[in-house]
Design an enzyme around this catalytic site. Structure first.
Site, PDB file in Angstrom:
ATOM      1  N   ASP A   1      -9.775   2.855   2.566  1.00  0.00           N
ATOM      2  CA  ASP A   1      -9.857   2.315   3.799  1.00  0.00           C
ATOM      3  C   ASP A   1     -10.635   3.122   4.936  1.00  0.00           C
ATOM      4  O   ASP A   1     -11.221   2.746   5.621  1.00  0.00           O
ATOM      5  CB  ASP A   1      -8.299   1.760   4.394  1.00  0.00           C
ATOM      6  CG  ASP A   1      -7.701   0.794   3.546  1.00  0.00           C
ATOM      7  OD1 ASP A   1      -8.497  -0.080   3.067  1.00  0.00           O
ATOM      8  OD2 ASP A   1      -6.492   0.472   3.349  1.00  0.00           O
TER       9      ASP A   1
ATOM     10  N   LYS B   1       0.690  -1.372   0.050  1.00  0.00           N
ATOM     11  CA  LYS B   1       0.044  -0.063  -0.133  1.00  0.00           C
ATOM     12  C   LYS B   1       0.953   1.212   0.107  1.00  0.00           C
ATOM     13  O   LYS B   1       0.390   2.259  -0.607  1.00  0.00           O
ATOM     14  CB  LYS B   1      -0.851   0.036   1.297  1.00  0.00           C
ATOM     15  CG  LYS B   1      -2.068  -1.001   1.116  1.00  0.00           C
ATOM     16  CD  LYS B   1      -3.073  -1.000   2.226  1.00  0.00           C
ATOM     17  CE  LYS B   1      -4.089  -1.947   2.289  1.00  0.00           C
ATOM     18  NZ  LYS B   1      -5.126  -1.763   3.197  1.00  0.00           N
TER      19      LYS B   1
END
Ligand code: ATR
Length: 284
Positions: free
Chosen positions: A105, A69
């Site tokens: 997220d 990420k």
């Protein structure tokens, strides 16, 4: 823009075999009448650049799971401000021959809180346990949504301190502070908390916190865990025994996936169908 039949989607990671994204995403794609074509692709750390080059003409977009990420961010053509603040991307879209990075997220967590629990963090005080990537994504989303005060409480206090100073610089309206997982500062934060969130890996493999000072937590606080396997973690079990409202972790996973799908297709997927597909797989 709707996905064309030839458009393909994926989740990349190392490892990636455990990812539950295809189950949710393929169920949602089918339901939207789009060809279900969401695959897992195992990509090693040194192969991210090659992956982008090789898939440029093939993929409509992809999700990113651990450990890529953060490393993917500098390789993209454009990264939206929220993902830059978080310092990580979990969603990439191919648009106009460019790779564009997003992070769903934090926004997924926020959507889960709002839609599953009707909880709006605006003006409220929040304690987040942990200081890793998940904590950062959630703290940024809560800060942007107008949380008044966010306390980052971590076993290794110096990590909480570093994160707290980074966030303070970019989210100036939020009062950030930090603490360990015991002591007066932590107890005071708990007594003022409207929301307590566990973003640590405690709860996985049925592990639990030792000597958590529950007696100091505001009796009205909502208790939330982002661990979703098991759905009712030992942390949530204890919170429920103490009569706190609880918020389970699958909501964040479902909502971050739904927001990613919306970025790729322009369509809003059926959240409850995605949740059912996920829970069915988790029960197996
Ligand atoms: P992620 O990026 O997924 O959020 P991470 O960076 O690996 O995860 O961080 C995991 C978090 O869980 C950390 O905050 C870690 O605390 P430390 O910084 O002190 O390592 C926390 N954590 C893991 N095991 C823990 C335990 N047994 N008790 C308390 N905190 C724990």
């Amino acid at each position: 823009m709707p996905v064309k039949p030839s458009n393909k989607l994926a989740v990349i990671g190392d490892p990636v075999a455990h990812s539950l994204s295809p189950v949710m995403q393929n169920a949602a794609l089918n339901d939207l009448g789009l060809p279900a074509n969401f695959k897992k692709v195992h990509v090693l750390k040194g192969e991210l650049k090659n992956f982008l080059q090789a898939k440029a003409g093939e993929l409509r977009g992809f999700n990113i799971t651990l450990p890529h990420k953060e490393n993917m961010l500098p390789l993209l053509d454009y990264v939206v401000p929220q993902a830059k603040l978080i310092g990580a991307v979990n969603t990439v879209l191919r648009h106009d021959r460019k790779w564009i990075g997003f992070n769903t997220d934090g926004a997924g967590y926020l959507a889960a809180l709002q839609e599953d629990k009707n909880f709006n963090p605006h003006g409220l005080q929040i304690v987040i346990l942990g200081a890793g990537g998940a904590c950062r994504a959630i703290a940024v989303a809560l800060g942007l949504a107008g949380a008044r005060r966010i306390v980052i409480a971590n076993r290794t206090q110096v990590r909480a301190k570093t994160l707290c100073f980074k966030l303070k610089k970019s989210l100036k309206k939020v009062q950030f502070s930090y603490s360990g997982l015991s002591g007066i500062a932590f107890e005071r934060a708990l007594s003022n908390a409207d929301l307590l969130i566990n973003t640590t890996s405690v709860g996985l493999e049925k592990s639990s916190f030792t000597d958590f000072p529950w007696q100091h937590l505001n009796s009205e606080a909502l208790v939330s865990d982002i661990v979703y396997n098991p759905i009712i973690t030992p942390f949530l079990k204890e919170a429920r025994i103490r009569r706190h409202a609880i918020h389970t972790g699958e909501g964040m996973l479902v909502h971050q996936g739904a927001l990613s799908l919306e970025i790729w297709t322009g369509l809003k997927p059926n959240i409850e169908l995605m949740r059912k597909a996920l829970l069915r797989k988790l029960k197996k």
